[in-house]
Motif scaffolding. Structure first.
Motif, PDB file in Angstrom:
ATOM      1  N   CYS A 105     -28.829   9.663 -12.936  1.00 15.02           N
ATOM      2  CA  CYS A 105     -29.804  10.604 -11.914  1.00 15.02           C
ATOM      3  C   CYS A 105     -29.673  11.763 -11.268  1.00 15.02           C
ATOM      4  CB  CYS A 105     -28.643  10.342 -10.408  1.00 15.02           C
ATOM      5  SG  CYS A 105     -29.173   8.145 -10.474  1.00 15.02           S
ATOM      6  N   ILE A 106     -30.748  12.544 -11.359  1.00 11.49           N
ATOM      7  CA  ILE A 106     -31.201  14.089 -11.988  1.00 11.49           C
ATOM      8  C   ILE A 106     -29.840  15.097 -10.661  1.00 11.49           C
ATOM      9  CG2 ILE A 106     -32.598  16.186 -11.693  1.00 11.49           C
ATOM     10  CD1 ILE A 106     -34.363  13.943 -11.944  1.00 11.49           C
ATOM     11  N   ALA A 107     -29.395  15.506 -11.458  1.00 10.73           N
ATOM     12  CA  ALA A 107     -28.027  16.329 -10.997  1.00 10.73           C
ATOM     13  C   ALA A 107     -28.669  17.621  -9.465  1.00 10.73           C
ATOM     14  CB  ALA A 107     -27.412  16.881 -11.740  1.00 10.73           C
ATOM     15  N   TRP A 108     -27.791  17.864  -8.685  1.00 10.78           N
ATOM     16  CA  TRP A 108     -26.606  17.776  -8.676  1.00 10.78           C
ATOM     17  C   TRP A 108     -26.449  15.818  -8.548  1.00 10.78           C
ATOM     18  CZ3 TRP A 108     -23.580  15.082  -4.846  1.00 10.78           C
ATOM     19  CH2 TRP A 108     -22.025  15.187  -5.248  1.00 10.78           C
ATOM     20  N   ALA A 109     -26.155  14.923  -8.203  1.00 11.17           N
ATOM     21  CA  ALA A 109     -26.364  14.151  -7.688  1.00 11.17           C
ATOM     22  C   ALA A 109     -24.815  12.810  -7.497  1.00 11.17           C
ATOM     23  CB  ALA A 109     -27.220  12.636  -8.825  1.00 11.17           C
TER      24      ALA A 109
END
Length: 308
Positions: A105-109
């Protein structure tokens, strides 16, 4: 090419009332058509980040079998080849919760799960978003819908989706909580494309909660519990003092309960706010007890003349 749909959401439960629900916001068109799932007496699911929308109905089916939300997530993700890009939050009607964030998942996640709630988000400005959401949910008093919208507002204030704003939604299931008690869809609101979706959602929620209270009052009215119905409208007007329909309906209940003087006061305010109501008031049988009073006749005639 990799599309990126940042989202932050909260799932929540109120074991005392049985309410379960989801609130979500995103820089994504019509996020409410993808993320939220809820079933009264069972639980709620938020599926996001390259969402696998089968997580919603499948998750609710597993919750109905009394499985812990953590076990539900394990089963949902076990057979999903795209699980590393998924994010999901689950709460059951007992208040047990779990959240999952795939490692791609693309940060921030990330997310936080606690008693009666789970918050999660991806492509956020930082961890402070979910921390603020968790704190707001736990500190906010009142019914579940208010706790959910407070969490969403807190997440947005803390930074929210790092790409901006576009849509928001809230879904709350309550047993027999829908229109006229025919279904469980207590709150079901979406803002699909708006410059301030969370604030617009909050505005709509206030209206929907007032409408639900009026619905409850009308049921009391049908049972001829006029004083109890009047009390409901009294509470509505404390929150929405300039709602013409609420003043009008309050006047009806007061007249039926034998409180003619107060009924005239609120009927006058209703007509001040919406003069078109005079045509209804003139023939409304709820005002039979005060119809022949000079004050009622004068009020009706005044507003009929204004409309000529």
């Amino acid at each position: 090419m990799r599309e990126a749909f940042g989202t932050f959401s909260v799932v929540g439960a109120d074991p005392k009332t049985g309410d379960v629900g989801v609130a979500v916001a995103s820089k994504f068109l019509a996020v409410g058509s993808v993320v939220p799932f809820a079933k009264a007496g069972v639980g709620a699911v938020a599926t996001q980040s390259f969402a696998n929308t089968t997580y919603g109905p499948r998750g609710l089916e597993l919750l109905a079998r009394k499985l812990h939300p953590q076990e539900v997530i394990r089963r949902l993700t076990a057979s999903d080849k795209g699980r590393d890009q998924r994010q999901v939050g689950i709460v059951d009607a007992r208040g047990r919760s779990a959240t999952f964030t795939g490692k791609q998942c693309i940060a921030w996640a990330g997310g936080i799960a606690g008693e009666n709630f789970a918050v999660q988000g991806n492509i956020l400005t930082g961890e402070e978003v979910v921390k603020a959401m968790a704190e707001a949910f736990q500190k906010t008093e009142g019914e579940l819908a208010l706790k959910l919208i407070a969490a969403l507002e807190a997440g947005e204030r803390a930074g929210g989706d790092s790409r901006g704003k576009q849509s928001a939604a809230i879904l709350v299931a309550r047993k027999n909580g829908g229109y006229a008690g025919f279904d469980d869809r207590y709150i079901d609101l979406r803002v699909d494309d708006h410059p301030e979706p969370v604030q617009e959602l909050k505005r709509l929620l206030r209206m929907q909660l007032a409408f639900r209270r009026q619905d409850r009052a009308f049921r009391l009215y049908q049972d001829k519990k006029y004083r109890e119905a009047a009390q409901v409208f009294e509470q509505i007007l404390k929150e929405m003092p300039d709602d013409a329909n609420a003043h009008y309906n309050y006047a009806c209940m007061l007249a039926l309960a034998g409180e003619g003087k107060q009924a005239l006061t609120h009927l006058k305010r209703a007509l001040e706010l919406d003069p078109s109501l005079v045509s209804l008031a003139e023939r409304d049988t709820d005002f039979e007890s005060i119809r022949n009073q000079p004050e009622f006749q004068a009020l009706i005639q005044e507003y009929k003349n204004r409309r000529k």
